[in-house]
Design a protein around this motif. Structure first.
Motif, PDB file in Angstrom:
ATOM      1  N   VAL A 244      38.056  40.455  35.184  1.00  0.00           N
ATOM      2  CA  VAL A 244      37.648  41.822  35.545  1.00  0.00           C
ATOM      3  C   VAL A 244      36.127  41.951  35.496  1.00  0.00           C
ATOM      4  CG1 VAL A 244      37.718  44.234  34.799  1.00  0.00           C
ATOM      5  CG2 VAL A 244      39.820  42.879  34.828  1.00  0.00           C
ATOM      6  N   VAL A 245      35.516  41.377  34.469  1.00  0.00           N
ATOM      7  CA  VAL A 245      34.049  41.443  34.333  1.00  0.00           C
ATOM      8  C   VAL A 245      33.363  40.793  35.534  1.00  0.00           C
ATOM      9  CG1 VAL A 245      32.105  40.491  33.016  1.00  0.00           C
ATOM     10  CG2 VAL A 245      33.979  41.624  31.822  1.00  0.00           C
ATOM     11  N   VAL A 246      33.828  39.613  35.933  1.00  0.00           N
ATOM     12  CA  VAL A 246      33.227  38.907  37.072  1.00  0.00           C
ATOM     13  C   VAL A 246      33.402  39.711  38.359  1.00  0.00           C
ATOM     14  CG1 VAL A 246      33.385  36.844  38.522  1.00  0.00           C
ATOM     15  CG2 VAL A 246      33.438  36.621  36.035  1.00  0.00           C
ATOM     16  N   LYS A 267      28.393  45.856  53.048  1.00  0.00           N
ATOM     17  CA  LYS A 267      29.609  46.648  53.209  1.00  0.00           C
ATOM     18  C   LYS A 267      30.802  45.938  52.576  1.00  0.00           C
ATOM     19  CE  LYS A 267      28.269  48.914  57.562  1.00  0.00           C
ATOM     20  NZ  LYS A 267      28.669  49.161  58.973  1.00  0.00           N
ATOM     21  N   SER A 268      30.915  44.654  52.809  1.00  0.00           N
ATOM     22  CA  SER A 268      32.031  43.887  52.258  1.00  0.00           C
ATOM     23  C   SER A 268      31.992  43.872  50.733  1.00  0.00           C
ATOM     24  CB  SER A 268      32.007  42.452  52.791  1.00  0.00           C
ATOM     25  OG  SER A 268      32.122  42.431  54.196  1.00  0.00           O
ATOM     26  N   LEU A 269      30.800  43.698  50.166  1.00  0.00           N
ATOM     27  CA  LEU A 269      30.676  43.693  48.713  1.00  0.00           C
ATOM     28  C   LEU A 269      30.978  45.066  48.132  1.00  0.00           C
ATOM     29  CD1 LEU A 269      27.499  41.484  48.206  1.00  0.00           C
ATOM     30  CD2 LEU A 269      29.866  40.890  47.695  1.00  0.00           C
ATOM     31  N   THR A 270      30.570  46.117  48.834  1.00  0.00           N
ATOM     32  CA  THR A 270      30.864  47.468  48.365  1.00  0.00           C
ATOM     33  C   THR A 270      32.365  47.731  48.382  1.00  0.00           C
ATOM     34  OG1 THR A 270      28.740  48.216  49.261  1.00  0.00           O
ATOM     35  CG2 THR A 270      30.328  49.912  48.659  1.00  0.00           C
ATOM     36  N   VAL A 271      33.058  47.205  49.398  1.00  0.00           N
ATOM     37  CA  VAL A 271      34.520  47.324  49.447  1.00  0.00           C
ATOM     38  C   VAL A 271      35.137  46.660  48.222  1.00  0.00           C
ATOM     39  CG1 VAL A 271      36.595  46.532  50.655  1.00  0.00           C
ATOM     40  CG2 VAL A 271      34.725  47.546  51.947  1.00  0.00           C
ATOM     41  N   ILE A 276      38.710  47.236  46.140  1.00  0.00           N
ATOM     42  CA  ILE A 276      39.553  46.110  45.734  1.00  0.00           C
ATOM     43  C   ILE A 276      39.668  45.991  44.218  1.00  0.00           C
ATOM     44  CG2 ILE A 276      39.933  43.638  45.931  1.00  0.00           C
ATOM     45  CD1 ILE A 276      40.191  45.140  48.563  1.00  0.00           C
ATOM     46  N   THR A 277      38.533  46.018  43.514  1.00  0.00           N
ATOM     47  CA  THR A 277      38.550  45.825  42.063  1.00  0.00           C
ATOM     48  C   THR A 277      39.393  46.864  41.326  1.00  0.00           C
ATOM     49  OG1 THR A 277      36.381  44.743  42.130  1.00  0.00           O
ATOM     50  CG2 THR A 277      37.113  45.598  40.004  1.00  0.00           C
ATOM     51  N   MET A 279      42.010  48.220  42.297  1.00  0.00           N
ATOM     52  CA  MET A 279      43.409  47.852  42.526  1.00  0.00           C
ATOM     53  C   MET A 279      43.794  46.614  41.720  1.00  0.00           C
ATOM     54  SD  MET A 279      45.294  46.382  45.951  1.00  0.00           S
ATOM     55  CE  MET A 279      44.360  44.860  45.780  1.00  0.00           C
ATOM     56  N   LEU A 280      42.887  45.643  41.625  1.00  0.00           N
ATOM     57  CA  LEU A 280      43.202  44.384  40.958  1.00  0.00           C
ATOM     58  C   LEU A 280      43.255  44.516  39.441  1.00  0.00           C
ATOM     59  CD1 LEU A 280      41.108  41.793  43.005  1.00  0.00           C
ATOM     60  CD2 LEU A 280      43.566  42.225  43.117  1.00  0.00           C
ATOM     61  N   ASN A 281      42.471  45.443  38.871  1.00  0.00           N
ATOM     62  CA  ASN A 281      42.423  45.576  37.416  1.00  0.00           C
ATOM     63  C   ASN A 281      43.806  45.743  36.776  1.00  0.00           C
ATOM     64  OD1 ASN A 281      39.710  45.211  37.460  1.00  0.00           O
ATOM     65  ND2 ASN A 281      39.150  47.305  36.947  1.00  0.00           N
ATOM     66  N   PRO A 282      44.632  46.711  37.228  1.00  0.00           N
ATOM     67  CA  PRO A 282      45.959  46.834  36.604  1.00  0.00           C
ATOM     68  C   PRO A 282      46.831  45.613  36.833  1.00  0.00           C
ATOM     69  CG  PRO A 282      45.799  48.256  38.543  1.00  0.00           C
ATOM     70  CD  PRO A 282      44.421  47.764  38.241  1.00  0.00           C
ATOM     71  N   LEU A 283      46.711  44.979  38.002  1.00  0.00           N
ATOM     72  CA  LEU A 283      47.504  43.781  38.280  1.00  0.00           C
ATOM     73  C   LEU A 283      47.099  42.638  37.347  1.00  0.00           C
ATOM     74  CD1 LEU A 283      47.522  43.820  42.198  1.00  0.00           C
ATOM     75  CD2 LEU A 283      49.337  44.565  40.642  1.00  0.00           C
ATOM     76  N   ILE A 284      45.802  42.462  37.167  1.00  0.00           N
ATOM     77  CA  ILE A 284      45.303  41.386  36.300  1.00  0.00           C
ATOM     78  C   ILE A 284      45.785  41.576  34.864  1.00  0.00           C
ATOM     79  CG2 ILE A 284      43.225  40.387  35.264  1.00  0.00           C
ATOM     80  CD1 ILE A 284      41.816  40.983  37.950  1.00  0.00           C
ATOM     81  N   TYR A 285      45.666  42.808  34.357  1.00  0.00           N
ATOM     82  CA  TYR A 285      46.027  43.057  32.964  1.00  0.00           C
ATOM     83  C   TYR A 285      47.532  43.002  32.734  1.00  0.00           C
ATOM     84  CZ  TYR A 285      41.273  44.326  31.615  1.00  0.00           C
ATOM     85  OH  TYR A 285      39.927  44.298  31.334  1.00  0.00           O
ATOM     86  N   THR A 286      48.321  43.522  33.671  1.00  0.00           N
ATOM     87  CA  THR A 286      49.769  43.556  33.458  1.00  0.00           C
ATOM     88  C   THR A 286      50.415  42.187  33.662  1.00  0.00           C
ATOM     89  OG1 THR A 286      50.053  44.309  35.767  1.00  0.00           O
ATOM     90  CG2 THR A 286      50.029  45.989  34.043  1.00  0.00           C
ATOM     91  N   LEU A 287      49.956  41.443  34.660  1.00  0.00           N
ATOM     92  CA  LEU A 287      50.571  40.152  34.943  1.00  0.00           C
ATOM     93  C   LEU A 287      50.308  39.137  33.834  1.00  0.00           C
ATOM     94  CD1 LEU A 287      49.890  39.771  38.777  1.00  0.00           C
ATOM     95  CD2 LEU A 287      52.054  40.325  37.660  1.00  0.00           C
ATOM     96  N   ARG A 288      49.214  39.300  33.100  1.00  0.00           N
ATOM     97  CA  ARG A 288      48.855  38.328  32.062  1.00  0.00           C
ATOM     98  C   ARG A 288      49.090  38.868  30.662  1.00  0.00           C
ATOM     99  NH1 ARG A 288      46.182  33.993  34.013  1.00  0.00           N
ATOM    100  NH2 ARG A 288      45.511  33.474  31.904  1.00  0.00           N
ATOM    101  N   ASN A 289      49.753  40.018  30.554  1.00  0.00           N
ATOM    102  CA  ASN A 289      49.986  40.616  29.239  1.00  0.00           C
ATOM    103  C   ASN A 289      51.477  40.905  29.081  1.00  0.00           C
ATOM    104  OD1 ASN A 289      50.176  42.624  27.065  1.00  0.00           O
ATOM    105  ND2 ASN A 289      47.944  42.604  27.135  1.00  0.00           N
ATOM    106  N   SER A 290      52.143  40.104  28.273  1.00  0.00           N
ATOM    107  CA  SER A 290      53.593  40.244  28.117  1.00  0.00           C
ATOM    108  C   SER A 290      53.970  41.547  27.423  1.00  0.00           C
ATOM    109  CB  SER A 290      54.151  39.054  27.329  1.00  0.00           C
ATOM    110  OG  SER A 290      53.527  38.953  26.059  1.00  0.00           O
ATOM    111  N   GLU A 291      53.110  42.021  26.491  1.00  0.00           N
ATOM    112  CA  GLU A 291      53.424  43.260  25.772  1.00  0.00           C
ATOM    113  C   GLU A 291      53.499  44.445  26.721  1.00  0.00           C
ATOM    114  OE1 GLU A 291      51.635  43.838  21.712  1.00  0.00           O
ATOM    115  OE2 GLU A 291      50.356  42.211  22.424  1.00  0.00           O
ATOM    116  N   ILE A 292      52.544  44.539  27.654  1.00  0.00           N
ATOM    117  CA  ILE A 292      52.558  45.651  28.605  1.00  0.00           C
ATOM    118  C   ILE A 292      53.773  45.548  29.517  1.00  0.00           C
ATOM    119  CG2 ILE A 292      51.369  46.656  30.592  1.00  0.00           C
ATOM    120  CD1 ILE A 292      48.775  46.166  29.302  1.00  0.00           C
TER     121      ILE A 292
END
Length: 313
Positions: A244-246, A267-271, A276-277, A279-292
């Motif tokens: 997420v930080v990167v 424009k692409s970087l702003t997107v 994009i980011t 949207m990806l944050n919840p996916l990253i945290y949930t897919l790699r966190n069994s407790e959630i």
């Protein structure tokens, strides 16, 4: 505005002028926005409704998800509207408002990611003192500091833009109101303001990014004394945070650690960091966190069971 000018609204050129391309982008960004809102709010609801997720890590995660949902809403609805409408204008006041929200939540997320890294450092390197150091009052205070820091950062940006004279043209080659496109339209010398923007945005992002990488490096190095299961769990959590930080900092550093100028890739970087980011944050945290994932399954299984019972009776 702070000075007299002839501009009352700006024209946003958007991502593309091709009608077919705009329709395709509309469908894609609509799906992304829906996933962003549903995913982030699902994390917020799960953390609030699950007593087992009462640790500071999940408190900060819920705050990050809520910020991402609001942050995305500041851009996506306008972007979607512009993709299907022929007239893509935005008033000067709305433009400044969008700029304010962008840097308010962007700045707050910078501080929040720092506090999330500190939380992981305390949990792993000082586990016996974790709950006393990261008490509920401390977490609330850190959240308030993050919001105050984001507000101060955003206020500086808005003050600069508010006092700029805009005499025309009023065409912004972008899909949002951002600092560099606006500085290029100002009918005055913006060199010193550009340097201030680099110091206020770019230098801070670069410094914080390096500090975060160093802090996670210290955390990973401290895993030598843990068991294999503990190392696996900690590495899974930290890798999610680092991803997420990167995703957040790399585009921001490229955008703001440079003189006032615009590049085609902007424009692409702003997107990436506005659409994009979040949207990806919840996916990253949930897919790699069994407790959630477990808590989500329990929460929605319980809800479905209650719905079935209500329908039966």
């Amino acid at each position: 505005m702070g000075q007299s000018n002839n501009v009352t609204e700006f024209i946003l050129l958007g991502l593309t002028q091709d009608p077919a391309g705009r329709k395709a982008l509309f469908v894609m960004f609509l799906l992304i926005y829906i996933v962003t809102i549903v995913g982030n709010l699902l994390i917020v609801v799960t953390v609030i409704a699950s007593p087992s997720l009462g640790s500071p890590m999940y408190f900060f995660l819920a705050c990050l998800s809520l910020m991402d949902a609001i942050y995305s809403t500041a851009f996506s609805p306008k972007l979607l509207m512009d993709l299907i409408c022929n007239t893509r204008t935005i008033s000067v006041s709305a433009c400044i408002g969008q700029l304010f929200v962008e840097h308010l939540f962007g700045g707050a997320e910078v501080f929040l990611l720092v506090f999330m890294a500190y939380d992981r450092y305390v949990a792993i390197c000082k586990p016996l003192h974790y709950m006393s150091i990261m008490s509920h009052q401390v977490c609330i205070l850190l959240l308030a500091v993050a919001c105050a820091g984001g507000f101060a950062h955003s206020l500086v940006q808005v003050i600069f833009v508010y006092n700029l004279p805009f005499c025309g043209p009023n065409i912004i080659d972008h899909f949002i109101c951002d600092m560099y496109p606006l500085l290029e339209l100002a009918c005055t010398d913006t060199y010193l303001i550009g340097l201030t923007v680099v110091a206020n945005g770019g230098a801070i992002c670069m410094t914080v990014f390096i500090l975060l990488l160093v802090s996670y490096g210290i955390i990973v190095n401290s895993l030598k004394t843990q068991s294999e299961e503990g190392r696996h769990k900690t590495l899974s959590t930290c890798s999610s945070h680092i991803t997420v930080v990167v995703l957040f900092f790399v585009p921001c550093i490229f955008m703001y650690v440079r003189p006032v100028s615009n590049f085609p890739i902007d424009k692409s970087l702003t997107v990436v960091y506005t659409v994009i980011t979040p949207m990806l944050n919840p996916l990253i945290y949930t897919l790699r966190n069994s407790e959630i994932k477990i808590c989500m399954e329990k929460l929605w299984c319980k809800r479905l069971t209650m719905e079935k019972l209500r329908m039966f009776f």
